[in-house]
Design an enzyme around this catalytic site. Structure first.
Site, PDB file in Angstrom:
ATOM      1  N   SER A 248       0.846  -1.181   0.000  1.00 63.55           N
ATOM      2  CA  SER A 248       0.000   0.000   0.000  1.00 63.55           C
ATOM      3  C   SER A 248       0.889   1.242   0.000  1.00 63.55           C
ATOM      4  CB  SER A 248      -0.953  -0.034   1.195  1.00 63.55           C
ATOM      5  OG  SER A 248      -2.001   0.880   1.023  1.00 63.55           O
ATOM      6  N   GLU A 384      -9.077  -6.523  -2.777  1.00 61.42           N
ATOM      7  CA  GLU A 384      -8.582  -5.305  -2.124  1.00 61.42           C
ATOM      8  C   GLU A 384      -9.614  -4.703  -1.176  1.00 61.42           C
ATOM      9  OE1 GLU A 384      -5.561  -4.313  -2.097  1.00 61.42           O
ATOM     10  OE2 GLU A 384      -4.586  -5.051  -3.901  1.00 61.42           O
ATOM     11  N   HIS A 487      -7.359  -6.118   1.205  1.00 63.03           N
ATOM     12  CA  HIS A 487      -6.164  -5.276   1.196  1.00 63.03           C
ATOM     13  C   HIS A 487      -5.293  -5.626   2.402  1.00 63.03           C
ATOM     14  CE1 HIS A 487      -3.969  -1.831  -0.221  1.00 63.03           C
ATOM     15  NE2 HIS A 487      -4.092  -1.179   0.910  1.00 63.03           N
TER      16      HIS A 487
END
Length: 578
Positions: A248, A384, A487
C-alpha cells in the site's frame, strides 16, 4: 493507498492461461526449496537455546556505537536503533550523535507523530498497538540469523503502509521479521520515518533551510538506507544486495525511492504490493499544489511568511487541523477525487520538486530514470478494498454474503452492479478466475489494479531491468468468507506469519502451503532478482506481449493477460499510456 486502520491492498492484469499448479493434498506437504530447507536446518541448532539476553549477547558495533539486542529461536533481534536524528521539523535529519557504552536495542522506538485515530483497531487476539511518537522517529528494527560472521545475506527492507499519512514499522504482528529471516537466511529491516504534515509540508518557498521539506519523509528513508549500507555487514547482511519492499503506502514509498537519484545504488531490487491509486503511486503531488497547501496552512494558522519558524512550536494537533483544511481546499480546487469515499481532497505524499524527485515514477511513455536498472516485483490482491463494508459489519455479513445468498439474490446484485454488461462481466471474470464463482464477480478491484498495471507497462517500456507481476487471489475462509483477498491479506503470507494472523487468515493447510510458496518467492527475488522457485510454475517476466502474471491461490498458475478482457469491460476509458 490510504490504509483504513489495519487493512491494505489491490488487484492485477489480463487473459490466457499456462500450466496449473495445485497446492492441495499431496503437494501441501512438499518440501520447500532445498536452499530454504538447508537454511532452516542450519539455524535449528541455535533454536534449541530458545531465548537469550544478557551481557555480551547479541552485541554489534555500529557507526553510532554498540547496540545490544536479544536472540529468540536463532534470530538476533534489534528494535529502535537510531539511523538519524531530526531535531527540527521540516528539515533533513542529521547523523546520529555517537553514544558511549552499549545501547540496549530491545524496545521499539518512537514512530512519526500522527493522529491516534490512525492506529489500528483492536481485533480479537490482536490488541491495538501504540507507541511513543515524535518528529525524531528515525529508527529501525533488524532480524538476522547471524552477526559478525562475515556472511553476505540478502537484506530485505520493509516500508510500512498507511499512505504517507500514518502507520509504523511495528503496527501489525504481520510485520515481525523473525520468521522471514529464519526461513530464507536473510536480514530483515523495518524503518520508521516522518509522515503526514511533518514529512511532506512543502515550505521551500520560505527559505533554503526548508528546501527539501516537502520530501523529508522520503529523505528519512534515504538516510535509513545509507545507514544500512554502512552498518548491515556487521548484522550478517550484504550492503550490495538490498531489496526494498512495501505494501500500500509502503509500495508507493518503493516507487518514490526508485524515482529519487539520491537513493540510486542504495538498493538493488524493489517489491511493490498494492502500492498505488491513480493519484498516488504513478504520480505524486506537483509543485504548484504543494506550494498552495503550504500557503493556506500558514493562513489557516494566522501566520505570515516571515513567521514560518513558529511552525516549529505550533502544537501538532493545531498544525494538523490547519494543514488538513488546506489539503481539502486545494483538492477541491484541483478536483482531485478522494481515493476512498466521495468528494474531493488531497492527501500527504511526496512532491515532484524537480530536484530530489525530478519526475513522477510514471513518465509520459516510460518510467523514472533512477529506477531503470532496478528489477521490480509488483502486484495486487483480487478484491482489495471492495469487500471492506462486509468486514466493518461482520456481525451481519457473516450470515449475509455471497456464500449465503440464493442464486436469485446473486443475479439481482450482479445486475445492480453491472446492468446490461452483467453476462459479459461474469463470463470474463470466470475466464480470468476459473476456480471462482459468478458471485465472486461482485468483488473486483480496479482502484489499485489499474494504476499498478500502468506502472508495470511503463517500467517495461523503459527497456531496463525486468518486471515480474503477481496477483493474490486466495480467499480467507474466516467468518464465512467475508474477508476474501482483502487489502493487506498477502502480507502475513510473504512474512511467513500466518500464525500471527489467524483471526483473519485461519490456519488451514492450504494457507500454510501458500505462505511457503509466496515467502520463498519473495526470498528468491531478494537473493537473485527473480522470483521463480522449484515449487512454482515457470514465472516469466511481464512484457507488453505476454502479460505474464503469477496468480497465487489454492491453485497457483501463471496467467497471460488473464483479466484484460474483464478490466476493459469495467473501465473501458482507462488508458495505460496517455
Amino acid at each position: 493507498m490510504m490504509k483504513y486502520k489495519h487493512f491494505v491492498h489491490w488487484a492485477a492484469a489480463a487473459l490466457l492461461f499456462s500450466p496449473l499448479f495445485f497446492i492441495g493434498t499431496d503437494t501441501a506437504a512438499a518440501a520447500v526449496p532445498q536452499s530454504t530447507a538447508v537454511v532452516e536446518k542450519e539455524i535449528h541448532g541455535r533454536q534449541e537455546k530458545g531465548f537469550q539476553a544478557g551481557p555480551g549477547i547479541a552485541v554489534v558495533q555500529t557507526t553510532g556505537g554498540k547496540v545490544q539486542g536479544y536472540v529468540r529461536q536463532g534470530i538476533y533481534t534489534y528494535h529502535g536503533i537510531p539511523y538519524a536524528e531530526a531535531k527540527e521539523r521540516f528539515k533533513p535529519a542529521q547523523p546520529v550523535q555517537p553514544w558511549q557504552g552499549t545501547r540496549l536495542a530491545m524496545d521499539y522506538g518512537p514512530i512519526s507523530t500522527q493522529p491516534t485515530s490512525s492506529f489500528p483497531n483492536s481485533t480479537w487476539e490482536e490488541p491495538a498497538r501504540s507507541f511513543a511518537m515524535g518528529n525524531n522517529c528515525q529508527n529501525l528494527n533488524i532480524w538476522t540469523p547471524g552477526i559478525n560472521d562475515g556472511k553476505k545475506r540478502p537484506v530485505m527492507v520493509w516500508l510500512h503502509g498507511g499512505g504517507f499519512q500514518a502507520g509504523s514499522s511495528a503496527e501489525s504482528p504481520a510485520y515481525d521479521g523473525a520468521n522471514l529471516s529464519r526461513r530464507g537466511d536473510v536480514v530483515v529491516v523495518s524503518l520508521n520515518h516522518r509522515l503526514n504534515v511533518l514529512g511532506h509540508l512543502d515550505l521551500s518557498a520560505y527559505g533554503k533551510d526548508y528546501q527539501y521539506s516537502g520530501n523529508v519523509g522520503i529523505l528519512d528513508l534515504v538516510n535509513g538506507l545509507k545507514w544500512i549500507r554502512s552498518n548491515i555487514a556487521a548484522f550478517g547482511g550484504d550492503p550490495q544486495n538490498v531489496t526494498i519492499f512495501g505494501e500500500s503506502g509502503g509500495g508507493a514509498k518503493v516507487l518514490a525511492l526508485m524515482t529519487a537519484p539520491e537513493a540510486k545504488g542504495l538498493f538493488q531490487k524493489g517489491i511493490v504490493e498494492s502500492g498505488a491509486v491513480e493519484s498516488m503511486g504513478p504520480y505524486f503531488m506537483d509543485k504548484k499544489a504543494s506550494a498552495e497547501i503550504a500557503a493556506l496552512t500558514l493562513k489557516n494558522l494566522g501566520l505570515t511568511k516571515d513567521q514560518v519558524e513558529q511552525l516549529q512550536t505550533v502544537p501538532y494537533d493545531t498544525l494538523t487541523a490547519a494543514s488538513d483544511k488546506a489539503l481539502k481546499e486545494v483538492g477541491a480546487e484541483y478536483k482531485v477525487p478522494q481515493a476512498l469515499g466521495s468528494g474531493y481532497g488531497m492527501s500527504w505524499e511526496p512532491v515532484i520538486d524537480g530536484d530530489f524527485l525530478p519526475t513522477n515514477p510514471v513518465t509520459k511513455d516510460s518510467f523514472a530514470a533512477a529506477g531503470k536498472d532496478v528489477p521490480l516485483l509488483i502486484g495486487t490482491n483480487r478484491t482489495e478494498w471492495t469487500g471492506f463494508p462486509l468486514i466493518v459489519n461482520m456481525a451481519q455479513s457473516q450470515s449475509d454474503n455471497i456464500n449465503t445468498w440464493s442464486d436469485a439474490e446473486i443475479d439481482k446484485r450482479l445486475y445492480e452492479a453491472y446492468g446490461d454488461k452483467t453476462d459479459a462481466v461474469v463470463r470474463a471474470f470466470l475466464k480470468a478466475y476459473p476456480n471462482k464463482t459468478k458471485a465472486d464477480a461482485l468483488y473486483i478491484d480496479t482502484l489499485i489494479r489499474l494504476p499498478i498495471l500502468k506502472i508495470m507497462e511503463h517500467k517495461v517500456a523503459q527497456g531496463g531491468a525486468p518486471v515480474y507481476a503477481y496477483l493474490f487471489s486466495w480467499d480467507s475462509p474466516v467468518m464465512n468468507g467475508i474477508y476474501m483477498s482483502y487489502h493487506t491479506a498477502e502480507i502475513p503470507f510473504v512474512f511467513h506469519n500466518i500464525d500471527k494472523m489467524e483471526a483473519r487468515i485461519g490456519d488451514g493447510r492450504d494457507a500454510r502451503t501458500l505462505s511457503d510458496r509466496m515467502s520463498d518467492a519473495w526470498i528468491h527475488f531478494a537473493r537473485y532478482g527473480t522470483p521463480g522457485t522449484p515449487d512454482l510454475p515457470r514465472w516469466e517476466p511481464y512484457t507488453h506481449q505476454s502479460g505474464a502474471t503469477m496468480i497465487f491461490d489454492t491453485t497457483i498458475r501463471e496467467g497471460h493477460h488473464h483479466d484484460r478482457e474483464l478490466l476493459q469491460l469495467l473501465a473501458p476509458d482507462y488508458k495505460l499510456f496517455e
